[in-house]
Design a protein around this motif. Sequence first.
Motif, PDB file in Angstrom:
ATOM      1  N   ASN A   1      18.108 -24.249  10.683  1.00 12.85           N
ATOM      2  CA  ASN A   1      16.888 -23.430  10.556  1.00 12.85           C
ATOM      3  C   ASN A   1      16.886 -22.253  11.532  1.00 12.85           C
ATOM      4  OD1 ASN A   1      15.779 -26.517   9.972  1.00 12.85           O
ATOM      5  ND2 ASN A   1      15.047 -24.971   8.542  1.00 12.85           N
ATOM      6  N   PRO A   2      17.862 -21.359  11.424  1.00 12.94           N
ATOM      7  CA  PRO A   2      17.963 -20.269  12.406  1.00 12.94           C
ATOM      8  C   PRO A   2      16.865 -19.227  12.246  1.00 12.94           C
ATOM      9  CG  PRO A   2      19.504 -19.902  10.625  1.00 12.94           C
ATOM     10  CD  PRO A   2      18.895 -21.251  10.372  1.00 12.94           C
ATOM     11  N   VAL A   3      16.558 -18.543  13.353  1.00 12.54           N
ATOM     12  CA  VAL A   3      15.750 -17.331  13.282  1.00 12.54           C
ATOM     13  C   VAL A   3      16.653 -16.224  12.747  1.00 12.54           C
ATOM     14  CG1 VAL A   3      14.464 -15.599  14.587  1.00 12.54           C
ATOM     15  CG2 VAL A   3      14.251 -18.020  15.184  1.00 12.54           C
ATOM     16  N   ILE A   4      16.140 -15.468  11.773  1.00  9.11           N
ATOM     17  CA  ILE A   4      16.918 -14.412  11.126  1.00  9.11           C
ATOM     18  C   ILE A   4      16.275 -13.075  11.435  1.00  9.11           C
ATOM     19  CG2 ILE A   4      17.776 -13.515   8.925  1.00  9.11           C
ATOM     20  CD1 ILE A   4      17.409 -16.375   7.797  1.00  9.11           C
ATOM     21  N   VAL A   5      17.056 -12.162  11.980  1.00  8.57           N
ATOM     22  CA  VAL A   5      16.606 -10.794  12.216  1.00  8.57           C
ATOM     23  C   VAL A   5      17.497  -9.863  11.400  1.00  8.57           C
ATOM     24  CG1 VAL A   5      16.370  -8.942  13.903  1.00  8.57           C
ATOM     25  CG2 VAL A   5      15.669 -11.251  14.506  1.00  8.57           C
ATOM     26  N   ILE A   6      16.889  -9.036  10.571  1.00  7.26           N
ATOM     27  CA  ILE A   6      17.650  -8.123   9.721  1.00  7.26           C
ATOM     28  C   ILE A   6      17.193  -6.696   9.974  1.00  7.26           C
ATOM     29  CG2 ILE A   6      18.352  -7.519   7.376  1.00  7.26           C
ATOM     30  CD1 ILE A   6      17.622 -10.329   6.511  1.00  7.26           C
ATOM     31  N   LYS A   7      18.145  -5.862  10.282  1.00  7.90           N
ATOM     32  CA  LYS A   7      17.921  -4.416  10.388  1.00  7.90           C
ATOM     33  C   LYS A   7      18.378  -3.781   9.086  1.00  7.90           C
ATOM     34  CE  LYS A   7      17.276  -0.401  12.530  1.00  7.90           C
ATOM     35  NZ  LYS A   7      15.941   0.044  12.971  1.00  7.90           N
ATOM     36  N   GLY A   8      17.433  -3.227   8.319  1.00  6.58           N
ATOM     37  CA  GLY A   8      17.809  -2.535   7.089  1.00  6.58           C
ATOM     38  C   GLY A   8      17.973  -3.441   5.890  1.00  6.58           C
ATOM     39  N   ALA A   9      17.033  -4.394   5.674  1.00  5.32           N
ATOM     40  CA  ALA A   9      17.047  -5.211   4.457  1.00  5.32           C
ATOM     41  C   ALA A   9      16.431  -4.402   3.311  1.00  5.32           C
ATOM     42  CB  ALA A   9      16.272  -6.503   4.666  1.00  5.32           C
ATOM     43  N   ARG A  10      16.934  -4.604   2.100  1.00  6.86           N
ATOM     44  CA  ARG A  10      16.400  -3.874   0.952  1.00  6.86           C
ATOM     45  C   ARG A  10      15.467  -4.764   0.151  1.00  6.86           C
ATOM     46  NH1 ARG A  10      20.275  -1.604  -3.710  1.00  6.86           N
ATOM     47  NH2 ARG A  10      20.370  -3.839  -4.174  1.00  6.86           N
ATOM     48  N   VAL A  11      14.312  -4.202  -0.231  1.00  8.57           N
ATOM     49  CA  VAL A  11      13.330  -4.920  -1.037  1.00  8.57           C
ATOM     50  C   VAL A  11      13.720  -4.788  -2.514  1.00  8.57           C
ATOM     51  CG1 VAL A  11      10.904  -5.063  -1.702  1.00  8.57           C
ATOM     52  CG2 VAL A  11      11.519  -4.469   0.652  1.00  8.57           C
ATOM     53  N   THR A  12      13.795  -5.912  -3.205  1.00  9.18           N
ATOM     54  CA  THR A  12      14.080  -5.906  -4.639  1.00  9.18           C
ATOM     55  C   THR A  12      12.896  -6.539  -5.375  1.00  9.18           C
ATOM     56  OG1 THR A  12      15.236  -8.032  -4.504  1.00  9.18           O
ATOM     57  CG2 THR A  12      16.561  -6.048  -4.289  1.00  9.18           C
TER      58      THR A  12
END
Length: 618
Positions: free
Chosen positions: A372-383
Amino acid sequence: MSFSGLLTTGCIADIMRGTELEKPVVQILGSKRIAGGGEQSERYRLLISDGQNLYSFAMLATQLNELHQNGQLAEYTVIRIDRYITSVVNRNERGEKRVLIILELNVIKPGASIGEKIGNPQPLTETGAGGSAGSASTSAAPTRSESAGSVSNGSNYQNRPAGGMGSAPSGGGSMSLQDTLTHPINSLSPYQNKWVIRARVMSKSAIRTWSNAKGEGKLFSMDIMDESGEIRVTAFKDQCDKFYDMIEADKVYYITKCQLKPANKQFSTLKNDYEMTMTNDTIVQECKDACSSMPTIQYNFVPISGIGNMEPNAVIDVVGICKEAGDVLQFTARSSGRELKKREVTVVDSSNAAVQLTLWGDDAQNFPASTNPVIVIKGARVTEFGGGKSLGLVAGSVMKMNPDIEAAHKVRGWYDNGGCDNVVSSVSTRTGAGSGYTTEWITFHEAKEKNLGNGDKPDYFQVKALIHSVKSSNAVYKACPQPECNKKVVDQENGQYRCEKCNADFPNFKYRLLVSMLVGDWTSNRWITVFSDLAEQLLGKTSQEIGDALEFNKEEAEQIFSAISFKNYVFKLRTKVEFYGDSARNKTTAVAATSLNHKEYNAYLIKNIQDMTGIGKH
């Protein structure tokens, strides 16, 4: 009136020898626009004078273009050069020719107030630049300033101890760049050939390959930044193999000997007129002692609950925690024949909302779902799919697990203290899980009054409705057996079924559901269409089982359909007016259906009562 005392007499010859001068003052005697590949690529070349010498190889940095365009750098204007660099563009037996790039300046006196050329300046010769002015000597061994690119004392360049090395090494990276004078990114231009930058990698793309009539190739790109700006760097073929594994996102590197060219704004949104391409001479070395002045990656996090209101293809930063993850799915892409891996991850945050994150390839295979990691995303695209919003990674996206940043620690603390139990809404619809959505609650009567579905785009709403009846006729159709094709096939009555989309005949087919249901709330009824995946979920049978029952056991089929009559669900619906010939019909499709969460629905009803009566408002 004499203006001779305004200029720094003889400064141009000194600058061209590599002498570092602090804020020399010169006069502009002319300018020329050099067109580029677009408005942002144009440059201005200046003819400058120090009262003694003329020099026409002075370039204005692009960030100063506006000064010229506004007329502030007109003929006879006197300027103070606050920051500059020089670069050798030609070296021969007569000496060196350098280009002077002006990075920062101040107007001392406008040209209109002077109105004349100051002094009697003569063109600066290459001999005058390379050796003593007026001498015929050839250029001596370059000094540290000449090798690294001369700078003014007022610059923001990072000066390091010389350590016996001034210029960028020309070999294969065996020499250290640690002690080299570094240049800011925003000072680079194609007119320089000797520079070293120190920059942080903001993002690194996956390796992309291609194959065409000209051959095969591969590339990757990375976006880098320092205190002054940002730029994209691309590596092809051999450089791709050489540097891809060694470069990591968020680390700091020294980089030298790349080729600069105008940036292709179609593929890059970075604020730089140029981009870099690695060459056989390129050197990249990690900076082990990156100081606190080197900027870190900046995030602008969007809460998951807000993703539902964002436009498709928006690029955002997000932080959340993995609530659950599906298995890795492997399949063959029909268009390319490539083997693909895919995984769906449910991400939640303290806005009490969930979103589906789609991972591909190695990201899907290596995802540590069990922790159950913490996820950090720079620049995720919304679909968008069926009105629901999901996230995916694109070239340039950076995903980190359990990073040591404050936002990650906060979401971990929220999760460990039971925050996940409060997540009751999902901005995605493909999972079919959860009873709450960010979609607005609307009755069928309200949907009609608001003319939902009459706009250019479909409208979405959710309603608690009862299933009154299900049409068993035409509830299934025979579809193409290919895994990714659901097109209806034509029975050729010879044991073959033709799919026009695939342009192929098959000896078999698969059943697909296309069910019409009459559903109603307390205001009115409406016919809705339910497609295969959702219909299978509601009916509790596969498309194949229902198709076989309709063909061989009609009584069993009727029992399957009647079993869900008079059951309540929360339907998320898509409505859009469609035209059939000259007639218009409002087509409503179910994109999700879940069991009623009485706690959530009661909260919705109580809020409605409060809104109507004013109770609870202050």
